[in-house]
Design a protein around this motif. Structure first.
Motif, PDB file in Angstrom:
ATOM      1  N   ALA A   1     -15.412  11.687  -1.573  1.00 56.24           N
ATOM      2  CA  ALA A   1     -14.830  10.369  -1.273  1.00 56.24           C
ATOM      3  C   ALA A   1     -13.705  10.456  -0.242  1.00 56.24           C
ATOM      4  N   LEU A   2     -13.236  11.670   0.043  1.00 54.64           N
ATOM      5  CA  LEU A   2     -12.050  11.822   0.909  1.00 54.64           C
ATOM      6  C   LEU A   2     -12.467  11.870   2.382  1.00 54.64           C
ATOM      7  N   LEU A   3     -12.767  10.710   2.934  1.00 56.94           N
ATOM      8  CA  LEU A   3     -13.343  10.673   4.284  1.00 56.94           C
ATOM      9  C   LEU A   3     -12.325  10.333   5.366  1.00 56.94           C
ATOM     10  N   LEU A   4     -11.062  10.214   4.993  1.00 60.58           N
ATOM     11  CA  LEU A   4     -10.031   9.927   6.001  1.00 60.58           C
ATOM     12  C   LEU A   4      -9.004  11.053   5.981  1.00 60.58           C
ATOM     13  N   ASP A   5      -8.566  11.514   7.151  1.00 60.94           N
ATOM     14  CA  ASP A   5      -7.535  12.539   7.208  1.00 60.94           C
ATOM     15  C   ASP A   5      -6.259  12.030   6.535  1.00 60.94           C
ATOM     16  N   GLY A   6      -5.715  12.836   5.647  1.00 64.28           N
ATOM     17  CA  GLY A   6      -4.482  12.430   4.981  1.00 64.28           C
ATOM     18  C   GLY A   6      -4.292  13.203   3.691  1.00 64.28           C
ATOM     19  N   ALA A   7      -3.127  12.987   3.046  1.00 64.23           N
ATOM     20  CA  ALA A   7      -2.839  13.666   1.785  1.00 64.23           C
ATOM     21  C   ALA A   7      -2.327  12.649   0.768  1.00 64.23           C
ATOM     22  N   LEU A   8      -3.112  12.443  -0.279  1.00 62.08           N
ATOM     23  CA  LEU A   8      -2.782  11.461  -1.311  1.00 62.08           C
ATOM     24  C   LEU A   8      -2.155  12.157  -2.515  1.00 62.08           C
TER      25      LEU A   8
ATOM     26  N   ILE B   1      -9.318   8.731  -8.686  1.00 65.53           N
ATOM     27  CA  ILE B   1      -7.904   8.954  -8.364  1.00 65.53           C
ATOM     28  C   ILE B   1      -7.189   7.620  -8.296  1.00 65.53           C
ATOM     29  N   ARG B   2      -6.134   7.527  -9.064  1.00 65.13           N
ATOM     30  CA  ARG B   2      -5.269   6.348  -8.977  1.00 65.13           C
ATOM     31  C   ARG B   2      -4.072   6.794  -8.131  1.00 65.13           C
ATOM     32  N   ALA B   3      -4.027   6.301  -6.884  1.00 65.22           N
ATOM     33  CA  ALA B   3      -3.064   6.840  -5.915  1.00 65.22           C
ATOM     34  C   ALA B   3      -1.715   6.156  -6.026  1.00 65.22           C
ATOM     35  N   TYR B   4      -0.633   6.946  -5.942  1.00 64.66           N
ATOM     36  CA  TYR B   4       0.690   6.338  -5.921  1.00 64.66           C
ATOM     37  C   TYR B   4       1.570   6.786  -4.769  1.00 64.66           C
ATOM     38  N   ASP B   5       1.089   7.697  -3.934  1.00 67.99           N
ATOM     39  CA  ASP B   5       1.916   8.063  -2.784  1.00 67.99           C
ATOM     40  C   ASP B   5       1.035   8.625  -1.684  1.00 67.99           C
ATOM     41  N   LEU B   6       1.556   8.565  -0.463  1.00 69.51           N
ATOM     42  CA  LEU B   6       0.840   9.124   0.686  1.00 69.51           C
ATOM     43  C   LEU B   6       1.804  10.062   1.408  1.00 69.51           C
ATOM     44  N   LEU B   7       1.383  11.315   1.596  1.00 66.89           N
ATOM     45  CA  LEU B   7       2.254  12.320   2.210  1.00 66.89           C
ATOM     46  C   LEU B   7       1.930  12.503   3.680  1.00 66.89           C
ATOM     47  N   VAL B   8       0.638  12.390   4.000  1.00 72.22           N
ATOM     48  CA  VAL B   8       0.182  12.538   5.382  1.00 72.22           C
ATOM     49  C   VAL B   8      -0.777  11.399   5.660  1.00 72.22           C
TER      50      VAL B   8
ATOM     51  N   ARG C   1       1.992   2.185   3.922  1.00 75.24           N
ATOM     52  CA  ARG C   1       0.985   3.061   4.533  1.00 75.24           C
ATOM     53  C   ARG C   1      -0.114   3.388   3.524  1.00 75.24           C
ATOM     54  N   LEU C   2       0.306   3.622   2.262  1.00 78.94           N
ATOM     55  CA  LEU C   2      -0.654   3.985   1.207  1.00 78.94           C
ATOM     56  C   LEU C   2      -1.641   2.834   0.986  1.00 78.94           C
ATOM     57  N   GLU C   3      -1.106   1.603   0.872  1.00 75.97           N
ATOM     58  CA  GLU C   3      -1.976   0.444   0.619  1.00 75.97           C
ATOM     59  C   GLU C   3      -2.998   0.307   1.741  1.00 75.97           C
ATOM     60  N   ASN C   4      -2.527   0.482   2.976  1.00 77.24           N
ATOM     61  CA  ASN C   4      -3.404   0.399   4.133  1.00 77.24           C
ATOM     62  C   ASN C   4      -4.454   1.517   4.100  1.00 77.24           C
ATOM     63  N   PHE C   5      -4.012   2.716   3.752  1.00 80.41           N
ATOM     64  CA  PHE C   5      -4.896   3.887   3.729  1.00 80.41           C
ATOM     65  C   PHE C   5      -6.013   3.705   2.695  1.00 80.41           C
ATOM     66  N   VAL C   6      -5.621   3.274   1.507  1.00 83.99           N
ATOM     67  CA  VAL C   6      -6.611   3.124   0.430  1.00 83.99           C
ATOM     68  C   VAL C   6      -7.609   2.018   0.766  1.00 83.99           C
ATOM     69  N   SER C   7      -7.133   0.959   1.419  1.00 79.45           N
ATOM     70  CA  SER C   7      -8.084  -0.105   1.745  1.00 79.45           C
ATOM     71  C   SER C   7      -9.035   0.336   2.859  1.00 79.45           C
TER      72      SER C   7
ATOM     73  N   ASP D   1      -8.326   4.208  -6.106  1.00 77.39           N
ATOM     74  CA  ASP D   1      -7.658   2.905  -6.027  1.00 77.39           C
ATOM     75  C   ASP D   1      -6.151   3.084  -6.129  1.00 77.39           C
ATOM     76  N   LEU D   2      -5.435   1.967  -6.081  1.00 76.22           N
ATOM     77  CA  LEU D   2      -3.971   2.012  -6.055  1.00 76.22           C
ATOM     78  C   LEU D   2      -3.401   1.915  -7.461  1.00 76.22           C
ATOM     79  N   SER D   3      -2.356   2.622  -7.707  1.00 76.42           N
ATOM     80  CA  SER D   3      -1.614   2.421  -8.939  1.00 76.42           C
ATOM     81  C   SER D   3      -0.706   1.219  -8.696  1.00 76.42           C
ATOM     82  N   PRO D   4      -0.924   0.123  -9.428  1.00 75.99           N
ATOM     83  CA  PRO D   4      -0.197  -1.108  -9.071  1.00 75.99           C
ATOM     84  C   PRO D   4       1.273  -1.038  -9.472  1.00 75.99           C
TER      85      PRO D   4
END
Lengths: 542, 351
Positions: free
Chosen positions: A266-273, A312-319, A336-342, A350-353
């Motif tokens: 599922a990790l098809l975008l460069d980045g670190a969640l 994965i319920r994401a709560y931060d974006l490092l890269v 940035r995280l909200e944009n990245f996940v969408s 998904d996002l941890s609300p």
């Protein structure tokens, strides 16, 4: 091999982190290639041997010792490698002590048929410490209190560079890491093969303490649910040739991706969640018990992937793409995280609300009832709240004053000690694994039914007392398990704390506790006053 | 006479009906025979005590002269008849004054060995095997993982560390009776000549050993105010003190512990020990076996420790054996669990 064994031995006895770092750095400085590289690989989990397995070691010792004496000894020592190292019969005039590179090559390249004889010949030649170190290498779990991160930090220190620099080149390198040491010692340039998906040390929180609220301004914080899963870092990057590298790391930097192909794809975008690994099915997050079906698996079947889909319920974006955004404040990173996940648009992420709140009173109310405060069907997987300062950068370790965890109050129940077993590792040779039960009605009157097992929560002094109680009140011995007195009038009551309760078909009581531990020993309380099963059943999710 | 008529395990300890005496009783009894001075074997409050001169002296030092109403010295090798039973005390090699008790009646001979070791100890008389019908042994280290290396090598490890870290204090935890004095004597044999510093809790027994002629060299009591100045020195203290605030006042201390338990890594780590010294006053696995063979006994009773393994081994070599499951023995930490005097509350029924 002797020097490597000496290092492991010293590390095993050294409690202080700085002293461990100094020992490893000193070893790496004063040991030639390729020995030191294999030692570093052993400490970072980088040596995997296809054919050398613990079963083989068990078979070798079984040929040489009485099975009953071995079982009793293993039960006492609590560590396979150490038991075998101590029991191995001395053989005088054996071969010369092998060198570490020779051992690694032998373990890697020998077939299943020749390996037992080879390992036996080394065990004959080594002393007790050497045998222990060799067996640790074979069984793959050193358990000397050295994490991969610590070993890399020590390696970085010999070149006077930051540990993250080593992380960045790490995955492009292979044992015995001669390029790495050449770079660290200034004899060669930085290794080219930088890792496009390295681990970055995670940021941890402090437990919220009484009185903290008075000092904290609610407007400066974001609140999230604290999910009852495991903390992970999901990283995706692109190599110069355009191919994608995806990795899933545990919070200590162990690569656990092999167990979670569904996440990796599922990790098809460069980045670190940064987020929580959970099992999500039928639109709801499942209990930690369910998640455990997926943990520590070497291989995963399609059936398992379908039955226990990882999430994965994401709560931060490092890269974000190529950009390291750890310096940015949390508020910015959140956007940035909200944009990245969408953009990722994957059902597995998904996002941890955030929890909406205006005052600490409102947050207290939300924490008490997550279901109606936004967690909805996922409320069962909530184990409290996280508070994070909106202006916090993402810092490695546990920096003070930024992040707080506010766990749900533990449930308490008074249980009766029924069985005890000796522990492993730190608790070895003490009776420290306790099975406890509560009362229930049966046709023959009241009886105790086991509801759980706990092996921590007590102090070292309490452990000595518990151990003594077990020895003095043993009714029966079933192999390593001792049954202790547990009647209405005599026995020991333990106050057990736990985080949650699930139905379970594996246990006689039909219940399974999450994270049970001994919170108090009730020397004062007679067993007849311990709790009944009905008290627990009330706590089950509807 | 059947063996079970001569000695029977009871909650108070081993009881000998024809003589009406207990051996190493864990509760106050009318008449007690005592093998050695460790507090779990030698308790205060009995009516009468028969023990070696040294053991009686040690009990008086620990509990005061009034530890028993009447006392009688057992001369080594001499026979004392009580009722129809002959008792004889023979050196056990465990600590100063320690003895095995040979119990003989109507041609049946049982040896109660107490705690014992076979390795040489410059501070006490060596173990003497006594041929017997039934040998009663401890099994503190009754597992094949316990093989003690020579004590002199372990002491060399300590002195090597002192040379390596000349600015750090080496704090050695050692049991107050026997172990501490044996370690000091071994340090002297290894050629170390500086004064050895001792914790106040070791003073009385160390002084007694010196009076009895143990070669301990110069010992000095640690004064609280001078701890900072003891970098590079060796300090001995009771095991409980190595984790105390007391120990942290020394310059960058290295924590050592002299005990057979140090063979198991987790045991050392549980106590925060950095320098484990495997020095024991109990027989190791090989010596337990060798001793059982030497006595020629056809039947072995195991009092305390890892009885299951030793009993199993006896079976594999054709010896009759049984565990007595005696409760309350644990040599001030050298056997588990650790016990303070007068603390035993046995509750396991005798088999």
């Amino acid at each position: 091999m002797n020097r490597f064994a000496w290092l492991l031995d010293r590390l095993a006895y050294e409690p202080r982190r700085n002293a461990k770092l100094a020992l490893i750095a000193d070893y790496l400085r004063s040991t030639p290639d390729p020995d030191r590289g294999y030692a570093l690989a052993a400490m970072t989990g980088g040596l995997v041997f296809q054919n050398a397995k613990p079963g083989l070691v068990r078979a070798l010792i079984a040929e040489r010792t009485d099975p009953v004496l071995f079982a009793l000894s293993y039960d006492y020592v609590g560590d396979l490698s150490e038991t075998v190292a101590l029991m191995w019969p001395a053989k005088h005039g054996a071969n010369a002590v092998p060198h570490l590179p020779e051992v690694v090559a032998g373990l890697r390249n020998s077939g299943k048929t020749e390996l037992p004889r080879l390992i036996a010949s080394w065990l004959d030649a080594l002393d007790e410490t050497g045998r222990w170190a060799l067996l640790k290498l074979i069984t793959g779990a050193l358990r000397i209190g050295v994490s991969a991160r610590l070993a890399k930090t020590a390696a970085a220190s010999i070149g006077g560079i930051a540990p993250d620099e080593v992380e960045h080149v790490w995955h492009g390198l292979e044992p015995p890491y001669t390029e790495l040491f050449a770079w660290l010692e200034g004899r060669a340039p930085r290794p080219q093969a930088t890792d496009p998906a390295p681990f970055r040390p995670v940021m941890l929180s402090h437990a919220l303490e009484d009185g903290d609220f008075a000092k904290l301004d609610p407007a400066a914080f974001q609140a999230e649910w604290k999910w009852d899963g495991i903390r992970v870092q999901a990283v995706s990057g692109t190599r110069p040739d355009g191919t994608r590298v995806t990795r899933l790391y545990s919070r200590t930097g162990e690569d656990i991706g092999a167990s979670f192909p569904d996440i990796l794809e599922a990790l098809l975008l460069d980045g670190a969640l940064d987020g929580e690994l959970l099992v999500r099915r039928e639109e709801a997050v499942q209990s930690f018990n369910t998640l455990q079906q997926r943990l520590n698996r070497k291989s995963v079947t399609p059936k398992m992937l379908a039955e226990y889909p990882a999430h994965i319920r994401a709560y931060d974006l490092l890269v974000d793409g190529e950009e390291d955004i750890r310096e940015l404040p949390l508020g910015e990173r959140r956007k940035r995280l909200e944009n990245f996940v969408s953009r990722l648009a994957s059902p597995a992420v998904d996002l941890s609300p955030p929890i909406p709140f205006g005052s600490w009173e409102e947050l207290t109310a939300a924490r008490a009832d997550p279901a109606s405060a936004g967690a909805g069907a996922d409320a069962e997987a909530v184990e409290g709240c996280m508070l994070k300062r909106l202006d916090s950068p993402y810092l490695p370790g546990r920096p003070k004053g930024y992040w707080y965890k506010w766990k749900r109050d533990a449930r308490l129940v008074d249980c009766v000690l029924m069985y005890a077993q000796r522990g492993h590792g730190k608790r070895s040779s003490f009776y420290s694994d306790f099975t406890f039960g509560v009362w229930r009605t049966s046709p023959e009157g009241d009886e105790l039914v086991p509801v759980g097992k706990a092996y921590f929560g007590f102090t070292d002094e309490e452990l000595v007392e518990l151990d003594r109680f077990v020895r003095r009140n043993t009714l029966n011995r079933f192999g390593p398990v001792r049954e202790v007195t547990h009647e209405a009038g005599s026995g020991l009551v333990l106050e057990v704390a736990f985080e949650g309760l699930q139905r379970s078909t594996r246990h006689k009581s039909g219940l399974a506790m999450r994270f049970p531990r001994i919170s108090r020993i009730r020397w004062d309380k007679p067993p007849r006053e311990a709790d009944r099963i009905e008290a627990l059943e009330q706590l089950l999710p509807a | 006479m059947r063996p079970s008529e001569l000695l029977i395990p009871t909650p108070a300890g081993l009881y000998c009906p024809p003589a009406d005496i207990h051996i190493d009783p864990v509760r106050p009894v009318a008449r007690a025979l005592i093998t050695h001075g460790h507090s779990d074997h030698a308790r205060a409050g009995h009516g009468a005590v028969l023990a070696t001169r040294e053991t009686l002296a040690i009990m008086a030092l620990r509990y005061g002269e009034g530890f028993t109403s009447s006392q009688q010295v057992a001369e080594p090798g001499a026979v004392t008849r009580i009722g129809s039973v002959d008792f004889r005390f023979v050196p056990a090699g465990h600590v100063l004054g320690s003895a095995q008790i040979v119990v003989e009646c109507n041609g049946l001979r049982i040896v109660v060995s107490g705690d014992y070791k076979r390795e040489r100890d410059p501070t006490c008389a060596g173990f003497e095997p006594v041929p017997c019908d039934i040998f009663i042994t401890e099994a503190t280290f009754g597992l094949p993982v316990f093989r003690h290396p020579p004590a002199r090598e372990e002491v060399n490890k300590l002195l090597e560390s002192v040379r390596l870290f000349p600015e750090r204090t080496h704090i050695v935890g050692a049991y107050a009776l026997g172990k501490a004095q044996r370690v000091m004597a071994l340090i002297r044999e290894a050629g170390y000549e500086r004064p050895i510093h001792i914790h106040g809790a070791l003073a009385t027994l160390t002084e007694f050993y010196e009076e009895e002629g143990a070669p301990l060299g110069e010992t000095r009591l640690v004064a609280a105010s001078e701890r900072k100045a003891l970098g590079g020195e060796i300090v001995l203290c009771p095991p409980s003190a190595i984790q105390d605030l007391w120990a942290r006042k020394f310059p960058d201390p290295v924590t050592a512990f002299a005990s057979g338990w140090m063979r198991v890594r987790a045991r050392a780590r549980q106590r925060g020990v950095e320098l484990p010294l495997i020095i024991s006053d109990h027989a190791d696995w090989d010596d337990l076996q060798a001793t059982i063979h030497e006595t020629g006994a056809g039947e072995i009773w195991v009092t305390h420790g890892e009885a299951d393994a030793l009993v199993h081994w006896c079976g594999t070599v054709g010896l009759k054996a049984k565990p007595l499951h005696l409760v309350g023995y644990g040599d001030e930490g050298e056997a588990e669990p650790e016990l303070a005097p007068n603390e035993a509350t046995p509750s396991e029924a005798p088999p």
